[in-house]
Design an enzyme around this catalytic site. Sequence first.
Site, short mmCIF file in Angstrom:
data_model
loop_
_atom_site.label_atom_id
_atom_site.label_comp_id
_atom_site.label_asym_id
_atom_site.label_seq_id
_atom_site.Cartn_x
_atom_site.Cartn_y
_atom_site.Cartn_z
N SER A 8 79.20 -8.16 48.97
CA SER A 8 79.23 -8.50 47.55
C SER A 8 78.61 -9.87 47.32
O SER A 8 79.12 -10.88 47.78
CB SER A 8 80.66 -8.48 47.02
OG SER A 8 80.65 -9.01 45.71
N HIS A 32 76.18 -5.16 47.61
CA HIS A 32 77.04 -4.78 46.48
C HIS A 32 76.78 -5.75 45.32
O HIS A 32 76.92 -6.96 45.46
CB HIS A 32 78.51 -4.83 46.91
CG HIS A 32 79.46 -4.30 45.88
ND1 HIS A 32 79.70 -2.95 45.70
CD2 HIS A 32 80.22 -4.94 44.97
CE1 HIS A 32 80.58 -2.79 44.73
NE2 HIS A 32 80.91 -3.98 44.27
N ASP A 34 77.63 -6.75 41.55
CA ASP A 34 78.65 -6.64 40.51
C ASP A 34 78.12 -7.08 39.15
O ASP A 34 77.88 -8.26 38.94
CB ASP A 34 79.86 -7.51 40.87
CG ASP A 34 80.65 -6.95 42.05
OD1 ASP A 34 81.08 -5.79 41.95
OD2 ASP A 34 80.83 -7.66 43.05
N MET A 36 79.02 -7.55 35.28
CA MET A 36 80.20 -7.67 34.40
C MET A 36 79.76 -8.09 33.01
O MET A 36 78.89 -8.95 32.88
CB MET A 36 81.15 -8.73 34.95
CG MET A 36 81.59 -8.48 36.37
SD MET A 36 82.66 -9.81 36.91
CE MET A 36 82.91 -9.33 38.62
N HIS A 65 77.48 -1.91 40.97
CA HIS A 65 78.80 -1.63 40.40
C HIS A 65 78.83 -2.14 38.97
O HIS A 65 78.89 -3.34 38.74
CB HIS A 65 79.85 -2.35 41.29
CG HIS A 65 81.26 -2.22 40.83
ND1 HIS A 65 82.28 -3.00 41.35
CD2 HIS A 65 81.85 -1.39 39.92
CE1 HIS A 65 83.43 -2.66 40.77
NE2 HIS A 65 83.19 -1.70 39.90
N MET A 67 80.58 -2.93 35.80
CA MET A 67 81.89 -3.15 35.16
C MET A 67 81.62 -3.47 33.70
O MET A 67 81.79 -4.61 33.24
CB MET A 67 82.62 -4.30 35.87
CG MET A 67 83.24 -3.88 37.18
SD MET A 67 83.64 -5.29 38.22
CE MET A 67 82.05 -5.53 38.99
N MET A 136 89.06 0.67 43.63
CA MET A 136 89.25 -0.77 43.41
C MET A 136 90.59 -1.18 44.02
O MET A 136 91.64 -0.66 43.64
CB MET A 136 89.25 -1.09 41.91
CG MET A 136 87.90 -1.02 41.22
SD MET A 136 86.57 -1.96 42.00
CE MET A 136 87.24 -3.63 42.00
N GLY A 143 85.92 -12.27 42.24
CA GLY A 143 85.96 -12.24 43.70
C GLY A 143 87.17 -13.03 44.19
O GLY A 143 87.81 -13.74 43.41
N ASP A 174 86.91 -1.76 47.37
CA ASP A 174 86.35 -3.01 46.83
C ASP A 174 87.44 -3.97 46.37
O ASP A 174 88.19 -3.68 45.44
CB ASP A 174 85.45 -2.63 45.63
CG ASP A 174 84.71 -3.82 45.04
OD1 ASP A 174 84.76 -4.93 45.62
OD2 ASP A 174 84.07 -3.63 43.97
C1 DX5 Z 1 85.58 -7.51 41.78
C2 DX5 Z 1 84.28 -7.03 42.31
C3 DX5 Z 1 84.18 -7.11 43.78
C4 DX5 Z 1 84.29 -8.48 44.35
C5 DX5 Z 1 84.84 -8.33 45.73
O1 DX5 Z 1 85.63 -7.25 40.43
O2 DX5 Z 1 84.08 -5.68 41.96
O3 DX5 Z 1 83.03 -6.47 44.26
O4 DX5 Z 1 83.08 -9.17 44.38
O5 DX5 Z 1 84.92 -9.57 46.27
P1 DX5 Z 1 86.02 -10.05 47.29
O6 DX5 Z 1 85.66 -9.47 48.63
O7 DX5 Z 1 85.87 -11.51 47.22
O8 DX5 Z 1 87.37 -9.57 46.81
ZN ZN Z 2 82.44 -4.60 42.97
#
Ligand code: DX5
Ligand code: ZN
Length: 214
Positions: A8, A32, A34, A36, A65, A67, A136, A143, A174
């Site tokens: 990620s 990965h 993310d 948002m 991903h 979100m 999830m 993170g 994740d």
């Molecule tokens: C959270 C994200 C994750 C996040 C995971 O909303 O979807 O992908 O980056 O990161 P870590 O490994 O730091 O929990």
């Molecule tokens: Zn993610």
Amino acid sequence: MPKFISASLLSANFLKLGKDIEMLNSHTDWFHIDVMDGVFVPNISYGFPVIRYIKQAAKNPLDVHLMIVDPDRYLEEAKNVGADIITVHYEACTHLHRTLSKIRSLGVKAGVALNPHTPVVLLEDIAEEIDLLLVMSVNPGFGGQKFIEHSYNKVRQAKELFSKKQPNALIEVDGGIGTQNAAKLYEAGADVLVSGASIFSSADSVETIALMKA
Ligand code: DX5
Ligand code: ZN
């Protein structure tokens, strides 16, 4: 089934992203990404112009991903900037079947993510349309959060449902994953583990990745 790590980039230092991607190219399996929107989740990350540059440096597939609310608006753009897998949230899609068909029609793998409170059984009638299930193991948005222990159960339930309905689908987990829980998650049936903070906050990222896979 594979034992993949999807790194990620949320926790990466974007000023030295090129160097990190170079390292991850030879030690992890997927990137990965993310995305948002500050509406579906209480945070804003980065968007398509950045992903386009990541794609230029990445030798491994981009696992995107989303979100975001109403993700149908951005599926084509995600494909155009280089997504190999597009994952949408179950909770953000009113017509999930239509959304997954659209993703597959773009020639991209279709993923569905479940928030921690959403049960696996809700996918029973749609499992055949899914290439990747993203469990999830934290509430999405940030993170570096703490892993939710119930996720082991959820991975087992997902494995059971998908081995009957769609055995080729991959199960990805994740949030809050590192050397402390990776082995147990692979054992429970996970194929792909997302990891951000554990990799990027480690003094030796390459060793951390190797320990997670071992
Ligand atoms: C959270 C994200 C994750 C996040 C995971 O909303 O979807 O992908 O980056 O990161 P870590 O490994 O730091 O929990
Ligand atoms: Zn993610």
